[in-house]
Write an enzyme that holds these catalytic residues in place. Structure first.
Site, PDB file in Angstrom:
ATOM      1  N   HIS A 161       1.755   4.419  -3.134  1.00 33.06           N
ATOM      2  CA  HIS A 161       1.741   5.872  -2.402  1.00 33.06           C
ATOM      3  C   HIS A 161       2.729   6.359  -3.773  1.00 33.06           C
ATOM      4  CE1 HIS A 161      -2.119   6.456  -0.242  1.00 33.06           C
ATOM      5  NE2 HIS A 161      -1.080   5.935   0.770  1.00 33.06           N
ATOM      6  N   GLU A 186      -6.296   7.176  -0.847  1.00 33.03           N
ATOM      7  CA  GLU A 186      -6.038   5.904   0.187  1.00 33.03           C
ATOM      8  C   GLU A 186      -6.692   4.629  -0.421  1.00 33.03           C
ATOM      9  OE1 GLU A 186      -3.863   5.222   3.391  1.00 33.03           O
ATOM     10  OE2 GLU A 186      -3.547   7.265   2.583  1.00 33.03           O
ATOM     11  N   HIS A 211       1.075  -1.403  -0.199  1.00 30.76           N
ATOM     12  CA  HIS A 211       0.394  -0.064  -0.033  1.00 30.76           C
ATOM     13  C   HIS A 211       0.893   1.056  -0.412  1.00 30.76           C
ATOM     14  CE1 HIS A 211      -2.980   2.692   1.563  1.00 30.76           C
ATOM     15  NE2 HIS A 211      -2.014   3.136   2.146  1.00 30.76           N
ATOM     16  N   GLU A 212       1.708   1.380   0.400  1.00 33.66           N
ATOM     17  CA  GLU A 212       2.718   2.700   0.704  1.00 33.66           C
ATOM     18  C   GLU A 212       3.744   2.533  -0.613  1.00 33.66           C
ATOM     19  OE1 GLU A 212       1.971   4.337   3.403  1.00 33.66           O
ATOM     20  OE2 GLU A 212       1.125   3.367   4.661  1.00 33.66           O
TER      21      GLU A 212
END
Length: 309
Positions: free
Chosen positions: A134, A200, A130-131
């Site tokens: 980003h 998100e 997930h990071e």
């Protein structure tokens, strides 16, 4: 659609900033404020990552000091076709993580000791994916610009309320000027929330593709939801402007803060990830939420038990 929505919200922030500048100081004040904002954005572009890392006391690690965590990240960046970022650990019992950096070549991913102690390797991989999403989406730069613009709007509005806006130079009149100066920071906060929530959802979806196991992140978010409020993050409480960087809201829940959260509901994020898993032919079962016996991203399974505790 996410890109278009983010662009529109950034344009709205810019227009709001220019409008407040015009009310506070007329055309001259607008130009001066805009130049100040450019300087602030340039500073945020080059220094926001180092500032955030210092604020939270992040410690850089490598294959020698944290081989399992760096190994997870190294395999994931290969899956994502990204350069290897710096990897840091935050000595904080609250399970959380964030990414920062102006572009993929200058990125850093951080995980807290609480996250590494309380989640399985699979769940850690889902969070790190997930990071990295980003990073790949360049959300870290977008959010740095958003936070800077929102802060500039609040600063100008407070200045205008204290010294008085140039009401005769705008058609709103004294009352309209006061209403706008009070409402502008609130509007900026709402726009910042909208951008953060959009990013998100997008990072969840791309992170599922990067690690190819949407249920890993869903399991991590479910566990983080259960632990919500049990661990405090004093640093995030002191610097709430950085809260949007984390995978889950690091601020203590309750009160007015709950009305202005920059994160979408965890239940909705989990539901979307489960839908992605079904589309990929992965169905949930009785073992979900617990460590998996064998995985693609790293060898082995079970609780981490690694050197990151």
């Amino acid at each position: 659609m996410n890109l278009v929505r983010t662009g529109l919200l950034l344009a709205l922030l810019t227009a709001l900033f220019v409008g407040v500048g015009a009310i506070v100081g007329g055309q001259t004040g607008m130009v001066i404020a805009f130049l100040i904002a450019l300087v602030m954005n340039a500073f945020a572009y080059w220094n926001s990552d180092s500032m955030v890392l210092r604020m939270h006391g992040a410690i850089e690690v490598d294959e020698r000091t944290a081989p399992e965590l760096t190994g997870i990240v190294r395999q994931l960046v290969a899956n994502a076709d990204l350069p290897m970022p710096r990897v840091c650990i935050l000595h904080n019992p609250q399970p959380n993580a964030f990414a920062t950096g102006r572009d993929p070549e200058h990125a850093t991913v951080c995980a807290s000791t609480g996250l590494l102690e309380l989640l399985s390797k699979e769940e850690v991989a889902g969070v790190m994916a997930h990071e990295l999403a980003h990073v790949k989406n360049r959300d870290t730069l977008t959010m740095a610009v958003t936070a800077t613009l929102a802060g500039a709007i609040s600063m100008l509005a407070n200045f205008g309320l204290f010294f008085g806006g140039r009401s005769r130079d705008n058609p709103l009149g004294p009352i309209g000027t006061i209403v706008l100066l009070i409402g502008a920071p609130l509007a900026a906060t709402l726009v910042q929330m909208g951008i953060s929530r959009t990013r998100e959802y997008s990072a969840d979806a791309l992170g599922a593709v990067i690690c190819q196991r949407p249920l890993w992140l869903a399991s991590a978010l479910r566990k983080l939801s259960q632990l919500k409020g049990r661990y405090r993050n004093p640093t995030a409480e002191r610097f709430p402007a950085t809260s949007h960087l984390f995978i889950v809201n690091p601020l203590t829940p309750g009160g007015l803060a709950a009305l202005f959260t920059t994160h979408p509901p965890l239940e909705e994020r989990i539901a979307r990830l489960e839908e992605i898993a079904r589309d990929m032919g992965q169905v949930s079962g009785p073992g979900d939420g617990r460590p998996v016996s064998s995985i693609d991203v790293m060898r082995g399974g079970g609780r981490n038990g690694g050197p990151w505790g």
